[in-house]
Design a protein around this motif. Sequence first.
Motif, short mmCIF file in Angstrom:
data_model
loop_
_atom_site.label_atom_id
_atom_site.label_comp_id
_atom_site.label_asym_id
_atom_site.label_seq_id
_atom_site.Cartn_x
_atom_site.Cartn_y
_atom_site.Cartn_z
N SER A 1 -12.12 7.57 8.44
CA SER A 1 -11.24 8.50 7.64
C SER A 1 -11.70 7.90 6.18
O SER A 1 -11.76 8.64 5.18
CB SER A 1 -9.97 8.95 8.07
N THR B 1 -15.00 8.62 5.15
CA THR B 1 -15.38 10.02 4.76
C THR B 1 -14.45 10.69 3.49
O THR B 1 -14.84 11.90 2.85
CB THR B 1 -14.86 11.15 5.88
N THR B 2 -13.54 9.96 3.05
CA THR B 2 -12.89 10.47 1.67
C THR B 2 -13.56 9.39 0.69
O THR B 2 -13.17 9.43 -0.64
CB THR B 2 -11.29 9.71 1.77
#
Lengths: 282, 293
Positions: A273, A276-277
Amino acid sequence: MKRSRLASTLLYAAVLLFVLVTLAPVAWLLILSLSPPADLTAKPLRFIPSQIDLSHYRRLLDFGANTPGEAFLLGLRNSLGASVGATLVSMLVSIPAAWAFARYRRRAVTATLYVVLATYMTPAVALVLPLYFMLSALHLLNSVTGLIIVYCAILTPFTAWFIKSAFDALPDEIEQAAAMDGAGVFKTLLYVSLPLARAGIATAALFALLLAWDEFFFALLFTSNADAKTLTVTIADFAAGRATDFGLVAAAGLLTALPPVLIAFGLQKALISGLTTGGVKG
Amino acid sequence: MQRPGSISPWRLLAPMLAIMAAVVGYPVVQTIALAFTDARLLGGLGSAHWVGLDNFIYALTDANFLSATAHTLYFAILSVGFETLFGVLVALLLNEKFRGRTVCRALLVLPWALPTIVNAIMWRLIYQPDFGVLNAVLTQTGVLSGYRGWLGDPDSAMNAVVLADVWKNYPLVALIVLAALQNAPADLYEAARLDGAGAFRRFQVVTWPVIAPPLLVAIVLRSIEALKVFDIVYVMTRGGPASATKTMSFFVYEESFRFLRVGSGASYALIVVLICMVLVTVYMRLLRHGQPA
Protein backbone atom coordinates in the motif's frame (compact mmCIF):
# COMPACT_ATOMS: atom_id res chain seq x y z
CA MET A 1 -12.26 -20.70 -16.69
CA LYS A 2 -10.17 -23.83 -17.16
CA ARG A 3 -6.71 -23.61 -18.64
CA SER A 4 -5.60 -25.86 -21.45
CA ARG A 5 -2.84 -28.30 -20.73
CA LEU A 6 -0.38 -26.29 -22.77
CA ALA A 7 -1.25 -23.04 -21.02
CA SER A 8 -0.87 -24.76 -17.67
CA THR A 9 2.56 -26.12 -18.54
CA LEU A 10 3.73 -22.74 -19.80
CA LEU A 11 2.42 -21.06 -16.67
CA TYR A 12 4.27 -23.40 -14.33
CA ALA A 13 7.42 -23.14 -16.43
CA ALA A 14 7.27 -19.36 -16.12
CA VAL A 15 6.68 -19.60 -12.37
CA LEU A 16 9.65 -21.93 -12.03
CA LEU A 17 11.84 -19.53 -13.98
CA PHE A 18 10.71 -16.66 -11.76
CA VAL A 19 11.50 -18.59 -8.56
CA LEU A 20 14.88 -19.62 -9.93
CA VAL A 21 15.91 -16.15 -11.05
CA THR A 22 14.82 -14.66 -7.74
CA LEU A 23 16.43 -17.23 -5.49
CA ALA A 24 19.59 -18.23 -7.36
CA PRO A 25 21.71 -15.13 -6.69
CA VAL A 26 20.85 -15.08 -2.99
CA ALA A 27 21.27 -18.85 -2.72
CA TRP A 28 24.73 -18.47 -4.25
CA LEU A 29 25.60 -15.87 -1.62
CA LEU A 30 24.48 -18.34 1.06
CA ILE A 31 26.55 -21.14 -0.50
CA LEU A 32 29.63 -18.92 -0.65
CA SER A 33 29.20 -17.98 2.99
CA LEU A 34 28.96 -21.62 4.08
CA SER A 35 31.73 -23.08 1.92
CA PRO A 36 35.17 -23.95 3.23
CA PRO A 37 37.70 -21.45 1.79
CA ALA A 38 39.31 -24.08 -0.46
CA ASP A 39 36.00 -24.69 -2.27
CA LEU A 40 35.71 -21.04 -3.24
CA THR A 41 38.76 -21.08 -5.46
CA ALA A 42 38.42 -24.63 -6.75
CA LYS A 43 38.37 -25.25 -10.51
CA PRO A 44 36.03 -26.46 -11.78
CA LEU A 45 33.89 -24.60 -9.28
CA ARG A 46 32.11 -26.59 -6.59
CA PHE A 47 28.44 -25.68 -6.65
CA ILE A 48 27.67 -27.62 -3.49
CA PRO A 49 30.04 -27.07 -0.56
CA SER A 50 32.11 -30.15 0.35
CA GLN A 51 31.04 -29.48 3.94
CA ILE A 52 29.14 -26.80 5.81
CA ASP A 53 31.71 -24.40 7.19
CA LEU A 54 30.59 -21.74 9.64
CA SER A 55 34.05 -20.22 10.03
CA HIS A 56 33.16 -17.06 8.03
CA TYR A 57 30.29 -16.29 10.35
CA ARG A 58 32.40 -17.10 13.36
CA ARG A 59 35.10 -14.70 12.22
CA LEU A 60 32.55 -11.93 11.71
CA LEU A 61 31.04 -12.34 15.14
CA ASP A 62 34.37 -12.65 16.91
CA PHE A 63 35.56 -9.37 18.36
CA GLY A 64 39.36 -9.11 18.25
CA ALA A 65 41.68 -6.17 17.60
CA ASN A 66 42.15 -5.43 13.87
CA THR A 67 40.05 -8.39 12.75
CA PRO A 68 37.21 -8.34 10.23
CA GLY A 69 35.02 -9.23 13.20
CA GLU A 70 35.91 -5.99 14.92
CA ALA A 71 35.16 -3.94 11.80
CA PHE A 72 31.88 -5.77 11.25
CA LEU A 73 30.63 -5.52 14.83
CA LEU A 74 31.58 -1.85 15.14
CA GLY A 75 29.87 -1.24 11.80
CA LEU A 76 26.81 -2.99 13.18
CA ARG A 77 26.89 -0.77 16.25
CA ASN A 78 27.23 2.38 14.13
CA SER A 79 24.49 1.33 11.71
CA LEU A 80 22.14 0.60 14.60
CA GLY A 81 22.97 3.88 16.29
CA ALA A 82 22.57 5.97 13.16
CA SER A 83 19.38 4.24 11.98
CA VAL A 84 17.62 4.20 15.33
CA GLY A 85 18.73 7.73 16.19
CA ALA A 86 17.67 9.22 12.85
CA THR A 87 14.38 7.32 12.96
CA LEU A 88 13.60 8.63 16.45
CA VAL A 89 14.35 12.24 15.53
CA SER A 90 12.37 11.97 12.30
CA MET A 91 9.37 10.41 14.00
CA LEU A 92 9.39 13.01 16.73
CA VAL A 93 9.19 15.96 14.35
CA SER A 94 7.11 14.37 11.61
CA ILE A 95 4.21 13.09 13.73
CA PRO A 96 2.88 16.56 14.58
CA ALA A 97 3.75 17.75 11.07
CA ALA A 98 1.95 14.82 9.44
CA TRP A 99 -1.10 15.51 11.57
CA ALA A 100 -1.10 19.13 10.45
CA PHE A 101 -0.78 17.99 6.81
CA ALA A 102 -3.71 15.63 7.27
CA ARG A 103 -6.03 18.02 9.12
CA TYR A 104 -5.39 21.50 7.76
CA ARG A 105 -6.51 22.07 4.20
CA ARG A 106 -5.05 25.52 3.75
CA ARG A 107 -3.24 26.20 0.53
CA ALA A 108 0.06 27.03 2.18
CA VAL A 109 0.01 23.80 4.20
CA THR A 110 -0.68 21.67 1.15
CA ALA A 111 2.02 23.51 -0.78
CA THR A 112 4.44 22.74 2.05
CA LEU A 113 3.49 19.08 1.85
CA TYR A 114 4.48 18.99 -1.80
CA VAL A 115 7.74 20.77 -1.08
CA VAL A 116 8.46 18.06 1.47
CA LEU A 117 7.69 15.39 -1.10
CA ALA A 118 9.98 17.06 -3.64
CA THR A 119 12.67 17.08 -0.97
CA TYR A 120 12.31 13.32 -0.67
CA MET A 121 13.24 13.01 -4.34
CA THR A 122 16.14 15.47 -4.27
CA PRO A 123 19.40 13.77 -5.21
CA ALA A 124 21.83 13.47 -2.32
CA VAL A 125 24.57 15.02 -4.47
CA ALA A 126 22.74 18.34 -4.16
CA LEU A 127 23.22 18.34 -0.39
CA VAL A 128 26.44 16.53 0.16
CA LEU A 129 28.97 19.38 -0.09
CA PRO A 130 27.31 21.88 2.25
CA LEU A 131 26.51 19.05 4.68
CA TYR A 132 30.19 18.15 4.64
CA PHE A 133 31.15 21.72 5.54
CA MET A 134 28.41 21.85 8.16
CA LEU A 135 29.50 18.64 9.89
CA SER A 136 33.11 19.72 9.65
CA ALA A 137 32.32 23.06 11.33
CA LEU A 138 30.40 21.26 14.08
CA HIS A 139 33.22 18.69 14.50
CA LEU A 140 30.72 15.98 13.67
CA LEU A 141 32.50 14.38 10.73
CA ASN A 142 33.14 10.71 11.40
CA SER A 143 30.55 10.54 14.15
CA VAL A 144 27.28 8.68 14.53
CA THR A 145 25.64 11.90 15.73
CA GLY A 146 26.63 13.57 12.46
CA LEU A 147 25.07 10.71 10.51
CA ILE A 148 21.87 10.97 12.55
CA ILE A 149 21.60 14.64 11.58
CA VAL A 150 22.19 14.16 7.86
CA TYR A 151 19.99 11.04 7.67
CA CYS A 152 17.08 13.25 8.71
CA ALA A 153 17.32 14.78 5.23
CA ILE A 154 16.30 11.39 3.84
CA LEU A 155 14.01 10.07 6.57
CA THR A 156 11.94 13.06 7.64
CA PRO A 157 10.21 13.76 4.31
CA PHE A 158 9.39 10.07 4.05
CA THR A 159 7.96 9.68 7.56
CA ALA A 160 5.95 12.91 7.24
CA TRP A 161 4.39 11.74 3.97
CA PHE A 162 3.74 8.20 5.19
CA ILE A 163 2.26 9.15 8.58
CA LYS A 164 0.05 11.73 6.90
CA SER A 165 -1.72 8.92 5.07
CA ALA A 166 -2.12 7.06 8.36
CA PHE A 167 -3.89 10.11 9.83
CA ASP A 168 -5.91 10.55 6.64
CA ALA A 169 -7.37 7.11 7.19
CA LEU A 170 -8.76 7.95 10.64
CA PRO A 171 -12.44 8.85 10.88
CA ASP A 172 -12.98 12.53 11.71
CA GLU A 173 -15.77 11.91 14.21
CA ILE A 174 -13.58 10.59 16.99
CA GLU A 175 -11.32 13.63 16.98
CA GLN A 176 -14.32 15.93 16.79
CA ALA A 177 -15.83 14.19 19.80
CA ALA A 178 -12.61 14.68 21.72
CA ALA A 179 -12.58 18.34 20.79
CA MET A 180 -16.16 18.74 21.97
CA ASP A 181 -15.18 17.21 25.27
CA GLY A 182 -12.80 20.12 25.55
CA ALA A 183 -9.53 18.41 24.64
CA GLY A 184 -6.98 20.76 23.08
CA VAL A 185 -5.13 20.02 19.90
CA PHE A 186 -2.10 18.49 21.59
CA LYS A 187 -4.24 16.34 23.88
CA THR A 188 -6.34 15.14 20.98
CA LEU A 189 -3.24 14.30 19.01
CA LEU A 190 -1.53 12.56 21.91
CA TYR A 191 -4.42 10.57 23.40
CA VAL A 192 -6.79 10.06 20.49
CA SER A 193 -5.13 10.25 17.07
CA LEU A 194 -1.76 8.80 17.98
CA PRO A 195 -3.05 5.55 19.52
CA LEU A 196 -5.54 5.11 16.67
CA ALA A 197 -2.86 5.55 14.01
CA ARG A 198 -0.23 3.53 15.86
CA ALA A 199 -0.07 0.74 13.27
CA GLY A 200 0.67 3.18 10.46
CA ILE A 201 3.14 5.08 12.60
CA ALA A 202 4.99 1.90 13.57
CA THR A 203 5.14 0.92 9.91
CA ALA A 204 6.59 4.32 9.00
CA ALA A 205 9.23 3.88 11.70
CA LEU A 206 10.21 0.45 10.38
CA PHE A 207 10.50 1.72 6.81
CA ALA A 208 12.53 4.66 8.05
CA LEU A 209 14.87 2.19 9.76
CA LEU A 210 15.19 0.34 6.44
CA LEU A 211 16.03 3.56 4.57
CA ALA A 212 18.71 4.51 7.10
CA TRP A 213 20.10 0.97 7.25
CA ASP A 214 20.56 0.96 3.45
CA GLU A 215 22.12 4.41 3.26
CA PHE A 216 25.56 4.47 1.73
CA PHE A 217 26.45 7.78 0.05
CA PHE A 218 26.49 10.05 3.13
CA ALA A 219 28.08 7.35 5.28
CA LEU A 220 30.83 6.84 2.69
CA LEU A 221 31.70 10.53 2.56
CA PHE A 222 31.19 11.57 6.17
CA THR A 223 32.87 8.70 8.01
CA SER A 224 36.48 7.59 7.91
CA ASN A 225 37.04 4.84 10.44
CA ALA A 226 35.38 2.32 12.74
CA ASP A 227 34.22 5.10 15.07
CA ALA A 228 31.37 5.84 12.70
CA LYS A 229 31.57 3.69 9.54
CA THR A 230 28.24 1.99 9.01
CA LEU A 231 27.73 -1.60 7.91
CA THR A 232 27.14 -0.68 4.28
CA VAL A 233 30.47 1.16 4.11
CA THR A 234 32.24 -1.57 6.07
CA ILE A 235 31.09 -4.38 3.81
CA ALA A 236 31.85 -2.30 0.71
CA ASP A 237 35.40 -2.05 2.10
CA PHE A 238 35.45 -5.83 2.56
CA ALA A 239 34.44 -6.35 -1.05
CA ALA A 240 36.91 -3.87 -2.52
CA GLY A 241 40.15 -5.05 -4.07
CA ARG A 242 40.92 -8.16 -6.05
CA ALA A 243 42.21 -10.48 -3.36
CA THR A 244 39.07 -10.63 -1.30
CA ASP A 245 37.86 -13.30 1.02
CA PHE A 246 34.70 -14.28 -0.87
CA GLY A 247 33.20 -16.35 1.92
CA LEU A 248 33.65 -13.59 4.47
CA VAL A 249 32.19 -10.95 2.14
CA ALA A 250 29.20 -13.18 1.39
CA ALA A 251 28.55 -13.85 5.07
CA ALA A 252 28.82 -10.15 5.93
CA GLY A 253 26.44 -9.27 3.09
CA LEU A 254 23.88 -11.82 4.20
CA LEU A 255 23.99 -10.69 7.82
CA THR A 256 23.59 -7.07 6.70
CA ALA A 257 20.61 -8.01 4.53
CA LEU A 258 18.90 -10.09 7.19
CA PRO A 259 17.18 -7.34 9.25
CA PRO A 260 15.70 -5.47 6.24
CA VAL A 261 14.57 -8.69 4.59
CA LEU A 262 12.82 -9.83 7.77
CA ILE A 263 11.18 -6.42 8.21
CA ALA A 264 10.07 -6.38 4.58
CA PHE A 265 8.51 -9.85 4.79
CA GLY A 266 6.74 -8.83 7.96
CA LEU A 267 5.45 -5.64 6.42
CA GLN A 268 4.44 -6.99 3.01
CA LYS A 269 0.90 -5.62 3.07
CA ALA A 270 1.99 -2.19 4.28
CA LEU A 271 4.81 -2.19 1.73
CA ILE A 272 2.40 -2.71 -1.13
CA SER A 273 0.00 0.00 0.00
CA GLY A 274 2.97 2.29 0.61
CA LEU A 275 4.24 1.65 -2.90
CA THR A 276 0.89 2.35 -4.49
CA THR A 277 0.49 5.68 -2.72
CA GLY A 278 4.00 6.63 -3.73
CA GLY A 279 5.22 6.77 -0.16
CA VAL A 280 7.88 4.10 -0.55
CA LYS A 281 10.46 4.39 -3.27
CA GLY A 282 12.87 1.84 -4.64
CA MET B 1 -12.82 19.10 7.92
CA GLN B 2 -12.64 22.18 10.11
CA ARG B 3 -10.09 21.96 12.81
CA PRO B 4 -11.44 21.45 16.33
CA GLY B 5 -9.65 23.79 18.66
CA SER B 6 -7.70 26.60 17.11
CA ILE B 7 -4.00 26.37 16.75
CA SER B 8 -1.88 27.44 13.88
CA PRO B 9 -0.71 24.46 11.79
CA TRP B 10 2.68 26.13 11.61
CA ARG B 11 3.26 25.42 15.27
CA LEU B 12 2.89 21.72 14.53
CA LEU B 13 5.02 21.96 11.42
CA ALA B 14 7.77 24.12 12.91
CA PRO B 15 10.06 21.40 14.35
CA MET B 16 10.06 19.45 11.11
CA LEU B 17 10.50 22.55 8.97
CA ALA B 18 13.43 23.64 11.15
CA ILE B 19 15.22 20.34 10.59
CA MET B 20 14.43 20.33 6.88
CA ALA B 21 15.71 23.87 6.54
CA ALA B 22 18.97 22.87 8.21
CA VAL B 23 19.69 19.64 6.35
CA VAL B 24 17.98 20.29 3.01
CA GLY B 25 16.99 23.90 2.41
CA TYR B 26 20.21 25.58 3.45
CA PRO B 27 22.43 22.95 1.76
CA VAL B 28 20.55 23.32 -1.54
CA VAL B 29 20.98 27.09 -1.46
CA GLN B 30 24.65 26.74 -0.59
CA THR B 31 25.22 24.21 -3.36
CA ILE B 32 23.77 26.72 -5.80
CA ALA B 33 26.09 29.40 -4.44
CA LEU B 34 29.12 27.09 -4.50
CA ALA B 35 28.54 26.24 -8.14
CA PHE B 36 29.51 29.80 -9.06
CA THR B 37 32.81 29.72 -7.15
CA ASP B 38 36.18 28.01 -7.30
CA ALA B 39 35.82 26.66 -3.73
CA ARG B 40 38.03 23.78 -2.71
CA LEU B 41 37.23 21.11 -0.16
CA LEU B 42 40.16 21.72 2.15
CA GLY B 43 40.69 25.44 1.70
CA GLY B 44 37.37 26.08 3.39
CA LEU B 45 34.75 28.44 2.08
CA GLY B 46 36.76 31.54 2.96
CA SER B 47 39.16 31.09 0.08
CA ALA B 48 36.45 30.75 -2.57
CA HIS B 49 36.18 33.24 -5.41
CA TRP B 50 33.23 34.09 -7.58
CA VAL B 51 33.79 32.69 -11.06
CA GLY B 52 30.40 33.29 -12.64
CA LEU B 53 29.28 30.65 -15.10
CA ASP B 54 32.78 29.25 -15.64
CA ASN B 55 32.03 25.94 -13.89
CA PHE B 56 28.93 25.37 -15.97
CA ILE B 57 30.65 26.31 -19.20
CA TYR B 58 33.46 23.96 -18.30
CA ALA B 59 31.05 21.16 -17.35
CA LEU B 60 29.00 21.41 -20.53
CA THR B 61 32.08 21.43 -22.75
CA ASP B 62 33.91 18.73 -20.82
CA ALA B 63 33.93 15.57 -22.92
CA ASN B 64 34.37 13.42 -19.82
CA PHE B 65 31.29 14.84 -18.14
CA LEU B 66 29.28 14.59 -21.33
CA SER B 67 30.23 10.96 -21.63
CA ALA B 68 29.27 10.44 -17.97
CA THR B 69 25.90 11.98 -18.86
CA ALA B 70 25.60 9.58 -21.76
CA HIS B 71 26.46 6.64 -19.46
CA THR B 72 23.84 7.77 -16.98
CA LEU B 73 21.16 8.04 -19.65
CA TYR B 74 22.15 4.67 -21.06
CA PHE B 75 21.92 3.14 -17.59
CA ALA B 76 18.61 4.81 -16.81
CA ILE B 77 16.89 3.98 -20.09
CA LEU B 78 18.08 0.39 -20.20
CA SER B 79 17.46 -0.45 -16.55
CA VAL B 80 14.10 1.31 -16.28
CA GLY B 81 13.07 -0.19 -19.61
CA PHE B 82 13.79 -3.73 -18.49
CA GLU B 83 12.38 -3.11 -15.03
CA THR B 84 9.13 -2.02 -16.66
CA LEU B 85 9.04 -4.98 -19.02
CA PHE B 86 9.83 -7.62 -16.39
CA GLY B 87 7.74 -5.81 -13.79
CA VAL B 88 4.61 -6.01 -15.94
CA LEU B 89 5.27 -9.57 -17.11
CA VAL B 90 5.91 -10.89 -13.60
CA ALA B 91 2.90 -9.00 -12.23
CA LEU B 92 0.69 -10.60 -14.89
CA LEU B 93 2.19 -13.98 -14.05
CA LEU B 94 1.64 -13.64 -10.31
CA ASN B 95 -1.90 -12.41 -10.91
CA GLU B 96 -2.79 -15.80 -12.42
CA LYS B 97 -4.21 -18.44 -10.12
CA PHE B 98 -1.75 -21.25 -9.42
CA ARG B 99 -0.51 -23.27 -6.51
CA GLY B 100 2.18 -21.51 -4.51
CA ARG B 101 1.10 -18.07 -5.66
CA THR B 102 1.21 -16.58 -2.18
CA VAL B 103 4.76 -17.80 -1.66
CA CYS B 104 5.82 -16.41 -5.03
CA ARG B 105 4.35 -13.01 -4.22
CA ALA B 106 6.23 -12.99 -0.94
CA LEU B 107 9.40 -13.92 -2.82
CA LEU B 108 9.04 -10.81 -4.93
CA VAL B 109 9.82 -8.75 -1.84
CA LEU B 110 13.25 -10.36 -1.40
CA PRO B 111 15.24 -8.45 -4.06
CA TRP B 112 13.48 -5.22 -3.09
CA ALA B 113 14.49 -5.62 0.56
CA LEU B 114 18.11 -6.54 -0.13
CA PRO B 115 20.20 -3.43 0.60
CA THR B 116 21.64 -1.88 -2.57
CA ILE B 117 25.17 -2.41 -1.32
CA VAL B 118 24.56 -6.07 -0.57
CA ASN B 119 23.02 -6.49 -4.01
CA ALA B 120 26.06 -4.87 -5.62
CA ILE B 121 28.44 -7.07 -3.63
CA MET B 122 26.42 -10.17 -4.47
CA TRP B 123 26.61 -9.50 -8.21
CA ARG B 124 30.27 -8.60 -7.96
CA LEU B 125 30.86 -12.04 -6.51
CA ILE B 126 28.72 -13.67 -9.20
CA TYR B 127 30.63 -11.86 -11.98
CA GLN B 128 34.02 -12.48 -10.35
CA PRO B 129 36.44 -13.12 -13.25
CA ASP B 130 38.48 -16.03 -11.84
CA PHE B 131 36.15 -17.88 -9.51
CA GLY B 132 32.71 -16.39 -10.18
CA VAL B 133 29.70 -18.62 -10.55
CA LEU B 134 28.50 -16.99 -13.79
CA ASN B 135 31.71 -17.88 -15.60
CA ALA B 136 31.64 -21.38 -14.11
CA VAL B 137 28.04 -22.03 -15.18
CA LEU B 138 28.49 -20.60 -18.66
CA THR B 139 31.71 -22.47 -19.41
CA GLN B 140 30.63 -25.74 -17.85
CA THR B 141 27.43 -25.73 -19.91
CA GLY B 142 29.44 -24.86 -23.01
CA VAL B 143 27.85 -21.44 -23.62
CA LEU B 144 31.21 -19.72 -23.19
CA SER B 145 34.55 -21.15 -24.18
CA GLY B 146 36.50 -19.41 -21.43
CA TYR B 147 36.20 -17.18 -18.38
CA ARG B 148 35.43 -13.51 -18.92
CA GLY B 149 35.95 -10.44 -16.78
CA TRP B 150 32.40 -9.13 -16.98
CA LEU B 151 33.08 -6.02 -14.93
CA GLY B 152 36.63 -5.59 -16.20
CA ASP B 153 35.67 -5.26 -19.85
CA PRO B 154 34.47 -1.79 -20.96
CA ASP B 155 32.08 -3.42 -23.42
CA SER B 156 30.20 -5.50 -20.88
CA ALA B 157 30.68 -3.65 -17.57
CA MET B 158 27.74 -1.28 -17.87
CA ASN B 159 25.38 -4.00 -19.05
CA ALA B 160 26.47 -6.17 -16.14
CA VAL B 161 25.65 -3.33 -13.73
CA VAL B 162 22.30 -2.82 -15.43
CA LEU B 163 21.44 -6.50 -15.00
CA ALA B 164 22.23 -6.31 -11.28
CA ASP B 165 20.10 -3.18 -10.96
CA VAL B 166 17.19 -4.70 -12.87
CA TRP B 167 17.22 -7.83 -10.72
CA LYS B 168 16.89 -5.76 -7.57
CA ASN B 169 14.46 -3.11 -8.77
CA TYR B 170 11.98 -4.69 -11.17
CA PRO B 171 10.04 -6.12 -8.17
CA LEU B 172 9.06 -2.56 -7.23
CA VAL B 173 7.34 -2.17 -10.60
CA ALA B 174 5.86 -5.67 -10.33
CA LEU B 175 4.44 -5.03 -6.86
CA ILE B 176 2.82 -1.78 -7.96
CA VAL B 177 1.31 -3.33 -11.08
CA LEU B 178 0.19 -6.41 -9.16
CA ALA B 179 -1.66 -4.24 -6.66
CA ALA B 180 -3.36 -2.43 -9.54
CA LEU B 181 -4.33 -5.69 -11.21
CA GLN B 182 -6.17 -6.76 -8.10
CA ASN B 183 -8.43 -3.77 -8.57
CA ALA B 184 -9.21 -4.77 -12.14
CA PRO B 185 -12.92 -5.54 -12.51
CA ALA B 186 -13.25 -9.31 -12.95
CA ASP B 187 -16.64 -9.09 -14.66
CA LEU B 188 -15.15 -6.91 -17.37
CA TYR B 189 -12.75 -9.72 -18.27
CA GLU B 190 -15.64 -12.11 -18.45
CA ALA B 191 -17.64 -9.71 -20.62
CA ALA B 192 -14.69 -9.16 -22.93
CA ARG B 193 -14.16 -12.87 -23.20
CA LEU B 194 -17.82 -13.50 -24.01
CA ASP B 195 -17.56 -10.82 -26.65
CA GLY B 196 -14.89 -12.97 -28.21
CA ALA B 197 -11.95 -10.74 -27.39
CA GLY B 198 -8.62 -12.58 -27.56
CA ALA B 199 -6.04 -12.50 -24.81
CA PHE B 200 -4.15 -9.58 -26.32
CA ARG B 201 -7.29 -7.56 -26.92
CA ARG B 202 -8.46 -8.24 -23.34
CA PHE B 203 -5.12 -6.97 -22.07
CA GLN B 204 -5.41 -3.88 -24.22
CA VAL B 205 -8.99 -3.02 -23.32
CA VAL B 206 -9.38 -4.19 -19.73
CA THR B 207 -5.95 -4.62 -18.13
CA TRP B 208 -3.96 -1.78 -19.61
CA PRO B 209 -6.26 1.08 -18.51
CA VAL B 210 -6.12 -0.27 -14.95
CA ILE B 211 -2.35 -0.66 -14.70
CA ALA B 212 -1.19 2.28 -16.85
CA PRO B 213 -1.53 5.10 -14.27
CA PRO B 214 0.28 3.34 -11.39
CA LEU B 215 2.81 1.95 -13.87
CA LEU B 216 3.60 5.47 -15.00
CA VAL B 217 4.20 6.52 -11.39
CA ALA B 218 6.53 3.54 -10.93
CA ILE B 219 8.44 4.37 -14.12
CA VAL B 220 8.94 7.99 -13.12
CA LEU B 221 10.00 6.96 -9.61
CA ARG B 222 12.49 4.45 -10.96
CA SER B 223 13.82 6.95 -13.51
CA ILE B 224 14.56 9.50 -10.78
CA GLU B 225 16.44 6.84 -8.82
CA ALA B 226 18.28 5.63 -11.92
CA LEU B 227 19.43 9.12 -12.90
CA LYS B 228 21.11 9.62 -9.54
CA VAL B 229 22.69 6.17 -9.52
CA PHE B 230 25.87 5.99 -7.45
CA ASP B 231 25.97 3.21 -4.83
CA ILE B 232 25.78 0.21 -7.12
CA VAL B 233 28.40 1.67 -9.48
CA TYR B 234 30.72 2.54 -6.62
CA VAL B 235 30.71 -0.99 -5.25
CA MET B 236 30.67 -2.91 -8.53
CA THR B 237 33.15 -0.99 -10.70
CA ARG B 238 34.19 2.34 -9.11
CA GLY B 239 33.28 3.92 -12.41
CA GLY B 240 35.69 1.78 -14.38
CA PRO B 241 36.98 0.16 -16.46
CA ALA B 242 38.25 3.10 -18.50
CA SER B 243 35.39 5.24 -17.11
CA ALA B 244 32.89 3.00 -18.90
CA THR B 245 30.49 3.00 -15.96
CA LYS B 246 31.17 6.48 -14.65
CA THR B 247 27.82 8.17 -14.08
CA MET B 248 26.98 11.80 -13.32
CA SER B 249 26.71 11.28 -9.56
CA PHE B 250 30.03 9.47 -9.62
CA PHE B 251 31.50 12.46 -11.41
CA VAL B 252 30.25 14.80 -8.67
CA TYR B 253 31.79 12.51 -6.07
CA GLU B 254 35.18 12.38 -7.78
CA GLU B 255 35.36 16.07 -8.62
CA SER B 256 34.48 17.05 -5.05
CA PHE B 257 36.05 14.42 -2.85
CA ARG B 258 38.95 13.08 -4.90
CA PHE B 259 40.04 16.19 -6.80
CA LEU B 260 38.64 18.42 -4.04
CA ARG B 261 37.18 20.91 -6.53
CA VAL B 262 34.00 21.65 -4.62
CA GLY B 263 32.83 24.58 -6.71
CA SER B 264 33.06 22.63 -9.91
CA GLY B 265 31.56 19.56 -8.16
CA ALA B 266 28.59 21.65 -7.10
CA SER B 267 27.93 22.72 -10.67
CA TYR B 268 27.89 19.07 -11.76
CA ALA B 269 25.54 18.31 -8.86
CA LEU B 270 23.17 21.06 -9.97
CA ILE B 271 23.05 19.65 -13.46
CA VAL B 272 22.06 16.27 -12.00
CA VAL B 273 19.41 17.97 -9.89
CA LEU B 274 17.96 19.88 -12.83
CA ILE B 275 17.60 16.71 -14.87
CA CYS B 276 15.96 14.91 -11.92
CA MET B 277 13.70 17.88 -11.22
CA VAL B 278 12.02 17.53 -14.58
CA LEU B 279 10.95 14.04 -13.57
CA VAL B 280 10.10 15.04 -10.00
CA THR B 281 7.67 17.60 -11.42
CA VAL B 282 6.06 14.91 -13.55
CA TYR B 283 5.88 12.62 -10.54
CA MET B 284 4.17 15.20 -8.35
CA ARG B 285 1.62 15.97 -11.03
CA LEU B 286 0.83 12.28 -11.34
CA LEU B 287 0.43 11.89 -7.59
CA ARG B 288 -1.71 14.99 -7.25
CA HIS B 289 -4.08 13.80 -9.94
CA GLY B 290 -3.91 10.20 -8.81
CA GLN B 291 -5.29 10.66 -5.33
CA PRO B 292 -7.75 12.99 -3.69
CA ALA B 293 -5.28 14.96 -1.61
